[in-house]
Design a protein around this motif. Structure first.
Motif, mmCIF file in Angstrom:
data_model
loop_
_atom_site.group_PDB
_atom_site.id
_atom_site.type_symbol
_atom_site.label_atom_id
_atom_site.label_comp_id
_atom_site.label_asym_id
_atom_site.label_seq_id
_atom_site.Cartn_x
_atom_site.Cartn_y
_atom_site.Cartn_z
ATOM 1 N N SER A 179 -3.082 -0.077 -0.656
ATOM 2 C CA SER A 179 -4.502 0.282 -0.738
ATOM 3 C C SER A 179 -5.317 -0.456 0.313
ATOM 4 C CB SER A 179 -5.043 -0.044 -2.134
ATOM 5 O OG SER A 179 -4.413 0.736 -3.127
ATOM 6 N N GLU A 180 -5.052 -1.756 0.447
ATOM 7 C CA GLU A 180 -5.789 -2.566 1.417
ATOM 8 C C GLU A 180 -5.585 -2.051 2.844
ATOM 9 O OE1 GLU A 180 -7.881 -4.988 1.032
ATOM 10 O OE2 GLU A 180 -7.629 -5.707 -1.032
ATOM 11 N N LEU A 181 -4.351 -1.730 3.182
ATOM 12 C CA LEU A 181 -4.058 -1.284 4.545
ATOM 13 C C LEU A 181 -4.617 0.111 4.822
ATOM 14 C CD1 LEU A 181 -0.388 -2.578 4.993
ATOM 15 C CD2 LEU A 181 -2.499 -3.583 5.891
ATOM 16 N N VAL A 182 -4.416 1.032 3.899
ATOM 17 C CA VAL A 182 -4.902 2.406 4.100
ATOM 18 C C VAL A 182 -6.429 2.431 4.156
ATOM 19 C CG1 VAL A 182 -5.056 4.699 3.067
ATOM 20 C CG2 VAL A 182 -2.868 3.503 3.099
ATOM 21 N N GLU A 183 -7.078 1.668 3.292
ATOM 22 C CA GLU A 183 -8.542 1.639 3.292
ATOM 23 C C GLU A 183 -9.103 1.048 4.574
ATOM 24 O OE1 GLU A 183 -9.493 -0.415 -0.302
ATOM 25 O OE2 GLU A 183 -8.873 1.272 -1.578
ATOM 26 N N ARG A 184 -8.283 0.248 5.278
ATOM 27 C CA ARG A 184 -8.723 -0.289 6.576
ATOM 28 C C ARG A 184 -8.421 0.675 7.722
ATOM 29 N NH1 ARG A 184 -8.170 -4.884 3.547
ATOM 30 N NH2 ARG A 184 -9.284 -6.768 4.209
ATOM 31 N N GLY A 185 -7.797 1.800 7.397
ATOM 32 C CA GLY A 185 -7.556 2.821 8.409
ATOM 33 C C GLY A 185 -6.145 2.912 8.947
ATOM 34 N N HIS A 186 -5.197 2.168 8.401
ATOM 35 C CA HIS A 186 -3.822 2.200 8.886
ATOM 36 C C HIS A 186 -3.115 3.471 8.396
ATOM 37 C CE1 HIS A 186 -3.868 -1.883 10.519
ATOM 38 N NE2 HIS A 186 -4.600 -2.206 9.460
ATOM 39 N N ARG A 187 -2.499 4.179 9.343
ATOM 40 C CA ARG A 187 -1.792 5.414 9.005
ATOM 41 C C ARG A 187 -0.341 5.414 9.480
ATOM 42 N NH1 ARG A 187 -5.599 5.298 6.468
ATOM 43 N NH2 ARG A 187 -7.194 6.881 6.083
ATOM 44 N N HIS A 188 0.071 4.352 10.137
ATOM 45 C CA HIS A 188 1.469 4.201 10.561
ATOM 46 C C HIS A 188 1.876 2.770 10.237
ATOM 47 C CE1 HIS A 188 4.730 4.432 13.972
ATOM 48 N NE2 HIS A 188 5.247 4.320 12.762
ATOM 49 N N ILE A 189 2.690 2.621 9.208
ATOM 50 C CA ILE A 189 3.031 1.299 8.692
ATOM 51 C C ILE A 189 4.544 1.137 8.620
ATOM 52 C CG2 ILE A 189 2.748 -0.299 6.743
ATOM 53 C CD1 ILE A 189 0.286 1.513 5.933
ATOM 54 N N LEU A 190 5.021 -0.013 9.048
ATOM 55 C CA LEU A 190 6.448 -0.332 8.984
ATOM 56 C C LEU A 190 6.694 -1.298 7.832
ATOM 57 C CD1 LEU A 190 9.372 -0.416 10.115
ATOM 58 C CD2 LEU A 190 8.609 -2.298 11.607
ATOM 59 N N VAL A 191 7.713 -1.010 7.019
ATOM 60 C CA VAL A 191 8.089 -1.887 5.907
ATOM 61 C C VAL A 191 9.462 -2.491 6.196
ATOM 62 C CG1 VAL A 191 8.539 -2.050 3.429
ATOM 63 C CG2 VAL A 191 6.771 -0.498 4.270
ATOM 64 N N LEU A 192 9.577 -3.824 6.038
ATOM 65 C CA LEU A 192 10.835 -4.526 6.262
ATOM 66 C C LEU A 192 11.369 -5.056 4.938
ATOM 67 C CD1 LEU A 192 9.807 -6.748 9.328
ATOM 68 C CD2 LEU A 192 10.840 -4.462 9.371
ATOM 69 N N GLY A 193 12.708 -4.989 4.750
ATOM 70 C CA GLY A 193 13.264 -5.493 3.497
ATOM 71 C C GLY A 193 14.736 -5.822 3.617
ATOM 72 N N LEU A 194 15.276 -6.422 2.555
ATOM 73 C CA LEU A 194 16.704 -6.714 2.458
ATOM 74 C C LEU A 194 17.344 -5.733 1.495
ATOM 75 C CD1 LEU A 194 17.205 -10.602 2.271
ATOM 76 C CD2 LEU A 194 17.921 -9.047 4.077
ATOM 77 N N LEU A 253 8.846 -7.270 2.870
ATOM 78 C CA LEU A 253 9.103 -7.419 1.449
ATOM 79 C C LEU A 253 9.773 -8.743 1.088
ATOM 80 C CD1 LEU A 253 10.335 -3.797 0.661
ATOM 81 C CD2 LEU A 253 8.036 -4.737 0.414
ATOM 82 N N PHE A 254 10.039 -9.599 2.093
ATOM 83 C CA PHE A 254 10.617 -10.919 1.805
ATOM 84 C C PHE A 254 10.164 -11.906 2.867
ATOM 85 C CE2 PHE A 254 13.410 -9.139 4.831
ATOM 86 C CZ PHE A 254 14.260 -10.101 5.354
ATOM 87 N N LEU A 255 10.187 -13.188 2.522
ATOM 88 C CA LEU A 255 9.549 -14.218 3.334
ATOM 89 C C LEU A 255 10.133 -14.339 4.734
ATOM 90 C CD1 LEU A 255 7.392 -16.423 3.339
ATOM 91 C CD2 LEU A 255 9.102 -18.004 2.444
ATOM 92 N N ARG A 256 11.460 -14.373 4.847
ATOM 93 C CA ARG A 256 12.062 -14.544 6.170
ATOM 94 C C ARG A 256 11.799 -13.337 7.057
ATOM 95 N NH1 ARG A 256 18.056 -16.269 4.636
ATOM 96 N NH2 ARG A 256 17.530 -14.958 2.852
ATOM 97 N N GLY A 257 11.644 -12.174 6.454
ATOM 98 C CA GLY A 257 11.300 -10.981 7.220
ATOM 99 C C GLY A 257 9.928 -11.106 7.858
#
Length: 353
Positions: A179-194, A253-257
């Protein structure tokens, strides 16, 4: 005031009772984790225990009990601030009740996790707090169930039909980040995880993607998952950016990432938040003191430990009833690493032209 000379001998349960202004029976109930004692009396007993340095005599206790006054704790690793803080809190809470905590790291290995648990079973521990390598359906939880062990599962778990579970509400937290990112106008987001942490990673990812696309259907969510460690993730991230991909924000999604992402940004000369925004799941001191400070999902470590030990001791004392799944709310801190897209070189979004 308590004078040092008055307590050259080992403090007794009666000393604690006198200091706390309660009966010895009340002190005994508090140290055994009985939940019927008034909260204010519980706190007074714990304060007296700490003030006097009172310790339960484990030998006398073992003579009366089939199990030892030992609590086992198994976590995937000790290096992270999260698990290090969890162990610190669990140890403090165990000692308040006159128990010793024996902690071990599974080193992200389910085989080692089960071996450690088998040793703890041999030691006749009273109970175990287990943060499983993957989820609540792993071999360690199966061993606990087969051998009738008393335990509670924390962190990488959702719910279980055999054991109580306590974890952070990462689903709601990830939705809030979206919600925070989209409301700021972000429309291309990368998610990192293990990929190893399948249950919690999938829940966080699905929640993030669902909320983002619910708020803006054209939101593009890319995903990079590493199966084991940060080096494959670092390599995949470099390949991703080398192809010309330019998301306006990254959610790890994790600290080292989070650290891997920030290192790659700096290697490329990108700055948060003008060139790219960054949010990490889990908080650490370096994220607060670096500039810009990194936005983070802060897990309720202390509350998770308190809830886990509370339910564990109640089970040790024989409380019945079906297993309960407890979710503790996280806090989302949008620090300076997050801004609106458009002020840096990636203002066009998508791929570089």
């Amino acid at each position: 005031m308590v004078h040092r000379e008055a307590h050259a001998r080992r403090p007794s349960i009666h000393d604690v009772a006198n200091s706390a202004g309660v009966s010895a029976a009340t002190v005994s109930k508090v140290l055994q984790g009985v939940s019927t004692v008034k909260p204010e009396n519980v706190q007074r007993v714990f304060d007296a225990v700490e003030l006097l340095g009172y310790r339960v005599d484990p030998l006398a206790s073992d003579l009366r009990r089939a199990k030892r006054r030992i609590i086992g704790a198994i976590v995937p690793e000790f290096e992270s601030e999260f698990f290090g803080s969890v162990i610190t809190q669990l140890e403090r809470l165990a000692e308040q009740r006159g128990y010793a905590l024996v902690a071990a790291s599974s080193r992200e290995s389910e085989t080692r996790e089960k071996e450690i648990l088998a040793r703890m079973h041999d030691w006749r521990v009273s109970g175990v707090v287990l943060a499983p390598v993957r989820n609540e359906h792993g071999p360690a939880a199966g061993f606990m169930k087969k051998n009738g062990m008393t335990g509670v599962l924390i962190d990488r778990v959702l719910a279980d039909d055999s054991f109580d579970t306590v974890s952070a509400d990462s689903v709601s937290a990830s939705a809030e980040v979206a919600s925070e990112l989209v409301e700021r106008g972000h429309r291309h987001i990368l998610v990192l995880g293990l990929g190893e942490q399948a249950a919690t990673v999938r829940a966080r990812l699905d929640s993030f993607r669902e909320r983002a696309q619910q708020l803006a259907a054209d939101t593009r969510v890319d995903v990079i998952l590493s199966e084991s460690d940060v080096e494959p993730l670092r390599s995949s991230l470099r390949d991703y950016f080398a192809k010309g991909e330019r998301p306006t924000a990254v959610y790890s999604l994790f600290l080292r990432g989070t650290l891997v992402a920030l290192s790659e940004f700096r290697r490329r000369g990108w700055h948060c938040p003008n060139d790219i925004s960054l949010v990490g799941f889990d908080d650490a001191e370096w994220m607060q003191v670096t500039w810009p400070a990194i936005a983070a999902v802060v897990q309720p470590v202390r509350q998770i430990a308190i809830e886990a030990m509370d339910v564990l001791f109640r089970r040790i004392e024989g409380e019945g009833g079906p297993p309960m799944a407890r979710l503790e709310p996280c806090k989302v801190l949008m620090r300076e690493s997050v801004g609106s897209p458009g002020s840096g070189p990636h203002s066009g979004g998508g791929k570089r032209q």
